[in-house]
Design a protein around this motif. Structure first.
Motif, PDB file in Angstrom:
ATOM      1  N   ILE A   1       0.823  -1.207   0.000  1.00 43.62           N
ATOM      2  CA  ILE A   1       0.000   0.000   0.000  1.00 43.62           C
ATOM      3  C   ILE A   1       0.861   1.262   0.000  1.00 43.62           C
ATOM      4  O   ILE A   1       0.523   2.256  -0.666  1.00 43.62           O
TER       5      ILE A   1
ATOM      6  N   GLY B   1       3.974   1.689  -1.321  1.00 41.83           N
ATOM      7  CA  GLY B   1       4.547   1.871  -2.657  1.00 41.83           C
ATOM      8  C   GLY B   1       3.486   2.288  -3.670  1.00 41.83           C
ATOM      9  O   GLY B   1       3.726   3.138  -4.538  1.00 41.83           O
TER      10      GLY B   1
ATOM     11  N   GLY C   1       0.903  -6.257  -1.653  1.00 42.82           N
ATOM     12  CA  GLY C   1       1.535  -6.398  -0.335  1.00 42.82           C
ATOM     13  C   GLY C   1       0.634  -7.086   0.676  1.00 42.82           C
ATOM     14  O   GLY C   1      -0.269  -7.854   0.325  1.00 42.82           O
TER      15      GLY C   1
ATOM     16  N   PHE D   1      -8.875  -2.486  10.455  1.00 42.48           N
ATOM     17  CA  PHE D   1      -9.259  -1.644  11.591  1.00 42.48           C
ATOM     18  C   PHE D   1      -8.994  -0.205  11.239  1.00 42.48           C
ATOM     19  O   PHE D   1      -8.119   0.042  10.406  1.00 42.48           O
TER      20      PHE D   1
ATOM     21  N   SER E   1      10.300  -8.669 -10.224  1.00 43.65           N
ATOM     22  CA  SER E   1      11.545  -7.968 -10.576  1.00 43.65           C
ATOM     23  C   SER E   1      12.277  -7.533  -9.314  1.00 43.65           C
ATOM     24  O   SER E   1      11.670  -7.401  -8.254  1.00 43.65           O
TER      25      SER E   1
ATOM     26  N   LEU F   1       6.860  -5.436   5.419  1.00 45.13           N
ATOM     27  CA  LEU F   1       7.093  -6.277   6.591  1.00 45.13           C
ATOM     28  C   LEU F   1       6.939  -7.755   6.285  1.00 45.13           C
ATOM     29  O   LEU F   1       6.307  -8.141   5.304  1.00 45.13           O
TER      30      LEU F   1
ATOM     31  N   GLU G   1      -6.199 -14.263   9.146  1.00 46.52           N
ATOM     32  CA  GLU G   1      -6.766 -13.332   8.158  1.00 46.52           C
ATOM     33  C   GLU G   1      -7.245 -14.118   6.928  1.00 46.52           C
ATOM     34  O   GLU G   1      -8.320 -13.864   6.394  1.00 46.52           O
TER      35      GLU G   1
ATOM     36  N   TYR H   1      -5.225  -5.149  15.387  1.00 45.65           N
ATOM     37  CA  TYR H   1      -5.729  -6.163  14.443  1.00 45.65           C
ATOM     38  C   TYR H   1      -6.299  -7.371  15.182  1.00 45.65           C
ATOM     39  O   TYR H   1      -7.223  -8.019  14.678  1.00 45.65           O
TER      40      TYR H   1
ATOM     41  N   LEU I   1       6.318  -8.289  14.039  1.00 45.42           N
ATOM     42  CA  LEU I   1       6.401  -7.983  12.615  1.00 45.42           C
ATOM     43  C   LEU I   1       7.746  -7.315  12.376  1.00 45.42           C
ATOM     44  O   LEU I   1       8.138  -6.410  13.113  1.00 45.42           O
TER      45      LEU I   1
ATOM     46  N   GLY J   1       6.334   3.644   4.828  1.00 50.21           N
ATOM     47  CA  GLY J   1       5.618   2.409   5.161  1.00 50.21           C
ATOM     48  C   GLY J   1       6.326   1.626   6.255  1.00 50.21           C
ATOM     49  O   GLY J   1       7.159   2.169   6.994  1.00 50.21           O
TER      50      GLY J   1
ATOM     51  N   LYS K   1       4.138   0.438  11.636  1.00 52.11           N
ATOM     52  CA  LYS K   1       2.994   1.356  11.487  1.00 52.11           C
ATOM     53  C   LYS K   1       1.855   0.671  10.758  1.00 52.11           C
ATOM     54  O   LYS K   1       2.037  -0.352  10.103  1.00 52.11           O
TER      55      LYS K   1
END
Ligand SMILES: Cc1cc2nc3c(=O)[nH]c(=O)nc-3n(C[C@H](O)[C@H](O)[C@H](O)COP(=O)(O)OP(=O)(O)OC[C@H]3O[C@@H](n4cnc5c(N)ncnc54)[C@H](O)[C@@H]3O)c2cc1C
Lengths: 163, 437
Positions: B13, B15, B40, B49, B78, B195, B221, B272, B360, B404, B410
């Motif tokens: 997200i 990038g 990602g 959340f 790549s 991460l 998840e 989460y 993480l 990120g 984060k």
């Protein structure tokens, strides 16, 4: 064995080597502790008392003597605290102050006398004879006694004893 | 080059946001992603959340925008080989791995995948579901182009099969593809490599890897996601039963001072876990949920309210770090032992499923990438900002920016905010170059 003020200084320094201030009170030590399952001993409690500066109370508390020194708390602690070492140091400090629970005094003098912490009662020796069981192995207490006396252990366990 | 161009490394997200921001300013962007699709971690999440948006529903439009944007060139599958030059004028070499599927011909119809005989565990499904040797990692993948996994393809391994080639209606399969080196000129570089989850078995007393019903949060998840391996039905691994009693253990290997642990807070797990608890209760209002935490970190906007809502719903928050998880060998149920700090009692609770919220950590390859880029990482592999307060998205080298999770722990909104910040800083360099001629 040093038993004077120098020893007290040394041990007091050792207390902080166990890093009680790292504890964040998650209780992982307590729920892993075999002693906590059967007594009111709570390593987590001891550590928060240390953080609150309650060393004096700890030295007088019977709780510090309930640790069975299995080191499980050390294994599970996420904060790299050494609760077992901490307990051992507290006990040594307490002993220097003459605060020793009667049972441990008893064990100490039993070792001096017989070389064993557990005094085998005469009745048990007789019972073994009655049932035709072989005699228990003999222990030569003399070398143990000599060693302990050379470090004044005999005097240490008499400290603060109420006569 | 009219307005200059930029390179973005990592298509999560962060990038994606950085690439879109730059592209919307008229700057040409090369977005390099090492996996076959951008998206990602956010693509793997069920909901997010604290708003409970469907994660892929809000992410997919942004992914597609990247694919369609006239100023963005996607370089998926790549990696970056080398970087030379300086701010405003970098020369970058990229290795484009062969997909063995032509991007210009593949329509993403999926017939190849259907026909492929070889099944392997899916990385995207955290090993809980299977994929084929020719595959698209998930239904919303961008680009919509299949990829052949050489290590598992029967043709590459045994010289037989080529079934995909036979059935592909577009004639897109190309077993002759070779790795390709591409040279790019860019004015600025943004790094957003995100991460990975630390190995939850670091805290081995919780039984991950030994007990089937002890799973990691990213696995949960996928089990909750409608596009996941169970179609969104929560089933426990040992017997496929619906778990009724579920426990979460927070801070597994994080906030740890042990040699194999990570001392920092991963920053998103309290939230989460709360989110996952709420989703489980939406699926099954009778579910009983226990969250074992050390400190509940609900610091962001709307976070405390979110936790309060979960408490009202009946989620049990227990302030304790359990000492162990024990498996009942017959039922495969799990028993968690912990100290209840309120009454100082050592207690046990029997559960159907245990979820570990492990530390993480930055992508392990960051160290190598940092060498290539000439920027610094900290001891954990997070990229170092030039200044933690005043230059949080500047790396230690001019012209290279960071955003990120790879910059520090984060959540998504913060990652997006940093990405926009990094894009703005990158645009400054490029604009200066243009004005100066
Ligand atoms: C179980 C779980 C649940 C979560 N739930 C939420 C939630 O509900 N709400 C929320 O706000 N946050 C949540 N998060 C946090 C969220 O996932 C992260 O904040 C977010 O994904 C960070 O985005 P990113 O782009 O920095 O990294 P990532 O999403 O990790 O993306 C990084 C991308 O870079 C690519 N990459 C890595 N290295 C390279 C390289 N060398 N070259 C090229 N490409 C590379 C990767 O393949 C990946 O595509 C959750 C996290 C977890 C683990």
């Amino acid at each position: 064995m040093e038993t004077g003020t120098r020893a007290v200084d040394k041990l007091t320094k050792l207390l902080s080597k166990s890093r009680p201030e790292h504890c964040y009170q998650c209780g992982k030590c307590t729920s892993g502790c075999p002693a906590a399952l059967h007594t009111e001993f709570r390593p987590r409690d001891i550590l928060i008392m240390a953080q609150l500066g309650m060393t004096e109370e700890l030295l007088k508390s019977k709780l510090i003597w309930m640790c069975i020194t299995c080191f499980t708390c050390l294994d599970v602690c996420p904060r790299d605290v050494e609760p077992t070492e901490f307990m051992i140091t507290l006990r040594n400090l307490a002993a220097l102050r003459g605060i020793i629970p009667t049972v441990y005094r008893g064990e100490g003098s039993a070792i001096l006398e017989t070389g064993l912490a557990f005094r085998i009662p005469e009745s048990r020796v007789k019972m073994r004879e009655r049932y035709g069981l072989p005699p228990l192995p003999r222990v030569d207490a003399e070398p143990v006694r000599r060693l302990l006396k050379s470090v004044d252990f005999d005097k240490l366990i008499q400290r603060g004893e109420k006569k | 080059m009219s307005v200059g161009s930029a390179l973005v490394i990592g298509g999560g997200i962060a990038g994606i946001q950085a690439a879109l921001d730059l592209a919307d300013r008229g700057i040409k962007v090369y977005l390099v992603e090492k996996s076959p699709s951008i998206g990602g971690r956010m693509a793997q999440l069920d909901k997010t959340f604290p708003t409970m948006d469907c994660s892929i529903c809000i992410l997919a439009p942004k992914m597609n925008e990247c694919a369609r944007h006239p100023n963005i060139e996607l370089l998926t599958w790549s990696e970056v080989l080398s970087v030379e030059g300086e701010a405003g004028n970098f020369t970058v070499r990229i290795l484009k791995k062969p997909r063995y599927v032509r991007e210009d011909l593949c329509t993403g119809c999926g017939i190849c995948t259907e026909k492929c005989p070889k099944k392997v565990p899916s990385e995207f499904e955290m090993g809980l579901g299977m994929r084929k040797a020719i595959y698209m990692p998930f239904p919303q993948a961008v680009p919509r182009v299949s990829v052949i996994d050489e290590e598992n393809c029967l043709y590459f391994q045994k010289g037989v099969c080529r079934v995909c080639e036979k059935f592909c209606p577009a004639g897109a399969i190309d077993f002759e593809q070779k790795p390709q080196e591409i040279e790019l000129k860019v004015g600025a570089i943004i790094v957003a490599t995100g991460l990975v989850q630390a190995d939850p078995s670091i805290e081995s007393e919780y039984g991950y890897g030994r007990y089937k019903n002890v799973i990691a949060s990213l696995e949960l998840e996928r089990l909750l996601s409608a596009s996941g391996p169970t179609g969104g039905e929560l089933k426990r691994p040992s017997d496929g039963k619906h778990p009724k009693r579920i426990g979460f253990i927070q801070c597994v290997a994080s906030r740890s001072l042990k040699e194999n642990g990570y001392p920092y807070c991963s920053s998103v797990c309290c939230m989460y876990a709360t989110k996952e608890a709420m989703i489980i209760m939406e699926h099954d209002p009778e579910a009983e949920i226990y969250i074992f935490y050390i400190d509940l970190r609900a610091f962001g906007k709307g976070f405390q309210e979110f936790v309060n809502r979960a408490k009202e719903r009946g989620v049990h928050y227990i302030r304790a770090k359990p000492s162990k998880v024990i498996e009942d060998p017959e039922t495969k149920d799990l028993i968690i032992r912990y100290e209840d700090i309120n009454d100082k009692k050592v207690k046990e609770v029997r559960l159907d499923l245990v979820v570990l919220c492990a530390a993480l950590v930055p992508t392990p390859e960051n160290k190598k990438l940092a060498e290539i880029l000439g920027i610094e990482v900290d001891e954990y592999g997070f990229f170092k900002p030039l200044h933690p307060l005043y230059a949080p998205v500047d790396s230690t080298r001019p012209g290279i920016f960071i955003c990120g999770y790879c910059q520090g722990p984060k959540d998504i909104p913060e990652s997006v905010a940093q990405a926009s910040g990094a894009a703005a800083r990158a645009a400054e360099i490029i604009a200066k170059k243009v004005v100066a001629g």
